[in-house]
Design an enzyme around this catalytic site. Structure first.
Site, PDB file in Angstrom:
ATOM      1  N   ASP A  79      27.867  42.964 -51.119  1.00  0.00           N
ATOM      2  CA  ASP A  79      27.118  43.463 -50.045  1.00  0.00           C
ATOM      3  C   ASP A  79      25.428  43.717 -49.533  1.00  0.00           C
ATOM      4  O   ASP A  79      24.920  44.173 -48.944  1.00  0.00           O
ATOM      5  CB  ASP A  79      27.525  44.351 -49.349  1.00  0.00           C
ATOM      6  CG  ASP A  79      28.925  43.673 -48.580  1.00  0.00           C
ATOM      7  OD1 ASP A  79      29.288  42.299 -49.151  1.00  0.00           O
ATOM      8  OD2 ASP A  79      30.198  44.720 -48.858  1.00  0.00           O
TER       9      ASP A  79
ATOM     10  N   SER B 136      36.564  37.217 -44.192  1.00  0.00           N
ATOM     11  CA  SER B 136      35.657  37.722 -45.292  1.00  0.00           C
ATOM     12  C   SER B 136      36.467  39.256 -46.818  1.00  0.00           C
ATOM     13  O   SER B 136      36.256  38.981 -47.691  1.00  0.00           O
ATOM     14  CB  SER B 136      34.511  38.571 -45.481  1.00  0.00           C
ATOM     15  OG  SER B 136      34.662  40.433 -45.168  1.00  0.00           O
TER      16      SER B 136
ATOM     17  N   HIS C 231      35.301  45.606 -46.235  1.00  0.00           N
ATOM     18  CA  HIS C 231      35.346  44.881 -47.561  1.00  0.00           C
ATOM     19  C   HIS C 231      35.380  46.171 -48.742  1.00  0.00           C
ATOM     20  O   HIS C 231      35.944  47.004 -49.001  1.00  0.00           O
ATOM     21  CB  HIS C 231      33.658  44.635 -47.863  1.00  0.00           C
ATOM     22  CG  HIS C 231      33.278  43.709 -47.766  1.00  0.00           C
ATOM     23  ND1 HIS C 231      32.368  43.317 -47.325  1.00  0.00           N
ATOM     24  CD2 HIS C 231      33.534  42.477 -46.038  1.00  0.00           C
ATOM     25  CE1 HIS C 231      31.792  41.896 -46.214  1.00  0.00           C
ATOM     26  NE2 HIS C 231      33.038  41.155 -46.365  1.00  0.00           N
TER      27      HIS C 231
END
Length: 167
Positions: free
Chosen positions: A109, A44, A83
């Site tokens: 998210d 990701s 992230h």
């Protein structure tokens, strides 16, 4: 069987294990993070970080900035998520709130946060900010955790080497 030799082996094993534990706890205290080193488990964050990269964290920053790569944990989920901070706000109590997104993901998210949360709270949810990394070093841990035979082989090798050690 020499009792003295067996006790010496056992004490050496205890010393190695306690030294590793103390090193980890010392690193945790120095970085203010319960998990100062993590392995990237998904794609990701590509191209910034690849699956298998080892990340070194720091959690002594008072604030996270937009663009920082942070690791956070969501309640009731044990896997840390790596992230980038997309937005940053403050609530009524001047607590920092963060919205994150994976570089390789289409959306933010919010669906990952759960329980109607739309932001992460820095003090409660953030494990640390990435300060460095080693590419692909973590593939060994991923391989061992995903392959039960590798776990058994590693445990068997360590056990046999401890039993056969003469020093």
């Amino acid at each position: 069987m020499n009792l003295r030799l067996e006790l010496t082996r056992f004490l050496k094993l205890c010393f190695v294990l306690s030294s590793a534990f103390m090193f980890w706890k010392g690193l945790s205290i120095a970085t203010n993070s319960h998990s100062p080193i993590v392995v990237v488990l998904s794609g990701s964050m590509e191209p910034a970080f690849q699956r298998g990269d080892v990340l070194f964290l720091w959690n002594r920053n008072e604030r996270s900035k937009v663009g920082d790569v942070v690791i956070y944990e969501v309640q009731d989920k044990s896997i840390p998520i790596v992230h980038r901070v997309l937005r940053e706000h403050h609530n009524d109590k001047n607590k920092q709130l963060l919205l994150t997104k994976g570089d390789n993901n289409a959306g933010d998210d919010i669906p990952l946060y759960g329980r109607k949360k739309i932001y992460l709270q820095k003090e409660r949810d953030i494990v640390g900010t990435v300060k460095g990394y080693v590419p692909q070093l973590g593939y060994v841990t991923i391989w061992i955790s995903e392959n039960k035979y590798a776990k058994l082989a590693l445990m068997g090798f360590l056990g046999i080497s401890a039993l056969l050690s003469n020093e």
